[in-house]
Design a protein around this motif. Sequence first.
Motif, mmCIF file in Angstrom:
data_model
loop_
_atom_site.group_PDB
_atom_site.id
_atom_site.type_symbol
_atom_site.label_atom_id
_atom_site.label_comp_id
_atom_site.label_asym_id
_atom_site.label_seq_id
_atom_site.Cartn_x
_atom_site.Cartn_y
_atom_site.Cartn_z
ATOM 1 N N TYR A 148 0.826 -1.205 0.000
ATOM 2 C CA TYR A 148 0.000 0.000 0.000
ATOM 3 C C TYR A 148 0.862 1.257 0.000
ATOM 4 O O TYR A 148 0.619 2.200 -0.752
ATOM 5 C CB TYR A 148 -0.932 0.000 1.207
ATOM 6 C CG TYR A 148 -1.793 1.235 1.308
ATOM 7 C CD1 TYR A 148 -2.915 1.386 0.495
ATOM 8 C CD2 TYR A 148 -1.475 2.244 2.202
ATOM 9 C CE1 TYR A 148 -3.703 2.521 0.581
ATOM 10 C CE2 TYR A 148 -2.262 3.382 2.298
ATOM 11 C CZ TYR A 148 -3.375 3.515 1.481
ATOM 12 O OH TYR A 148 -4.137 4.641 1.557
ATOM 13 N N ILE A 149 1.897 1.284 0.821
ATOM 14 C CA ILE A 149 2.784 2.444 0.907
ATOM 15 C C ILE A 149 3.539 2.627 -0.402
ATOM 16 O O ILE A 149 3.682 3.745 -0.901
ATOM 17 C CB ILE A 149 3.746 2.316 2.106
ATOM 18 C CG1 ILE A 149 2.956 2.480 3.408
ATOM 19 C CG2 ILE A 149 4.872 3.326 2.039
ATOM 20 C CD1 ILE A 149 3.723 2.149 4.657
ATOM 21 N N LYS A 150 4.016 1.522 -0.984
ATOM 22 C CA LYS A 150 4.716 1.627 -2.270
ATOM 23 C C LYS A 150 3.782 2.194 -3.334
ATOM 24 O O LYS A 150 4.184 3.022 -4.142
ATOM 25 C CB LYS A 150 5.252 0.266 -2.703
ATOM 26 C CG LYS A 150 6.496 -0.142 -1.986
ATOM 27 C CD LYS A 150 7.021 -1.448 -2.538
ATOM 28 C CE LYS A 150 8.294 -1.847 -1.842
ATOM 29 N NZ LYS A 150 8.829 -3.112 -2.359
ATOM 30 N N ARG A 151 2.543 1.747 -3.341
ATOM 31 C CA ARG A 151 1.577 2.234 -4.319
ATOM 32 C C ARG A 151 1.252 3.703 -4.078
ATOM 33 O O ARG A 151 1.043 4.468 -5.014
ATOM 34 C CB ARG A 151 0.305 1.392 -4.255
ATOM 35 C CG ARG A 151 -0.580 1.596 -5.452
ATOM 36 C CD ARG A 151 -1.748 0.680 -5.387
ATOM 37 N NE ARG A 151 -2.861 1.512 -4.913
ATOM 38 C CZ ARG A 151 -3.990 1.065 -4.466
ATOM 39 N NH1 ARG A 151 -4.197 -0.222 -4.377
ATOM 40 N NH2 ARG A 151 -4.937 1.863 -4.078
ATOM 41 N N LEU A 152 1.248 4.107 -2.836
ATOM 42 C CA LEU A 152 0.939 5.482 -2.479
ATOM 43 C C LEU A 152 1.995 6.454 -3.026
ATOM 44 O O LEU A 152 1.657 7.547 -3.469
ATOM 45 C CB LEU A 152 0.867 5.587 -0.956
ATOM 46 C CG LEU A 152 0.146 6.750 -0.338
ATOM 47 C CD1 LEU A 152 -1.345 6.670 -0.704
ATOM 48 C CD2 LEU A 152 0.293 6.730 1.160
ATOM 49 N N PHE A 153 3.247 6.015 -3.000
ATOM 50 C CA PHE A 153 4.336 6.880 -3.437
ATOM 51 C C PHE A 153 4.811 6.587 -4.857
ATOM 52 O O PHE A 153 5.832 7.123 -5.293
ATOM 53 C CB PHE A 153 5.515 6.785 -2.456
ATOM 54 C CG PHE A 153 5.198 7.368 -1.123
ATOM 55 C CD1 PHE A 153 5.100 8.735 -0.954
ATOM 56 C CD2 PHE A 153 4.939 6.541 -0.032
ATOM 57 C CE1 PHE A 153 4.775 9.278 0.287
ATOM 58 C CE2 PHE A 153 4.615 7.071 1.198
ATOM 59 C CZ PHE A 153 4.538 8.453 1.356
ATOM 60 N N ASP A 154 4.107 5.751 -5.584
ATOM 61 C CA ASP A 154 4.459 5.423 -6.954
ATOM 62 C C ASP A 154 3.951 6.525 -7.881
ATOM 63 O O ASP A 154 2.744 6.717 -8.009
ATOM 64 C CB ASP A 154 3.850 4.079 -7.340
ATOM 65 C CG ASP A 154 4.251 3.639 -8.722
ATOM 66 O OD1 ASP A 154 5.133 4.287 -9.326
ATOM 67 O OD2 ASP A 154 3.686 2.647 -9.219
ATOM 68 N N PRO A 155 4.861 7.250 -8.553
ATOM 69 C CA PRO A 155 4.419 8.348 -9.404
ATOM 70 C C PRO A 155 3.667 7.875 -10.655
ATOM 71 O O PRO A 155 2.922 8.644 -11.251
ATOM 72 C CB PRO A 155 5.718 9.068 -9.779
ATOM 73 C CG PRO A 155 6.790 8.082 -9.546
ATOM 74 C CD PRO A 155 6.291 7.136 -8.484
ATOM 75 N N HIS A 206 1.448 5.495 -10.650
ATOM 76 C CA HIS A 206 0.116 5.009 -10.281
ATOM 77 C C HIS A 206 -0.898 6.142 -10.403
ATOM 78 O O HIS A 206 -0.657 7.259 -10.004
ATOM 79 C CB HIS A 206 0.126 4.477 -8.860
ATOM 80 C CG HIS A 206 -1.176 3.907 -8.403
ATOM 81 N ND1 HIS A 206 -2.273 3.806 -9.203
ATOM 82 C CD2 HIS A 206 -1.565 3.389 -7.218
ATOM 83 C CE1 HIS A 206 -3.270 3.274 -8.533
ATOM 84 N NE2 HIS A 206 -2.856 3.016 -7.313
#
Length: 75
Positions: free
Chosen positions: A65-72, A74
Amino acid sequence: RRNLKPRHALIFVLELVLVGGVAWEIFEYVAGLTRADGYALDTVKDMIDDSLGALAPLIAYRIMYIKRLFDPTHE
């Protein structure tokens, strides 16, 4: 469908796993699968293992979830 907060889901899963672990320990005792020496340590180890097993998917979810949150990339 209910909107379950992650904290409540965590508590529910931990309770479910620990109840299952306690049930297993009772089964081991009733069925005579225990050894006299080290039984208490084995029980504590089993409960810790059960708890870690319940937490592992939650930790993996949070990391994804955190990786997806900071994925530009996405949307």
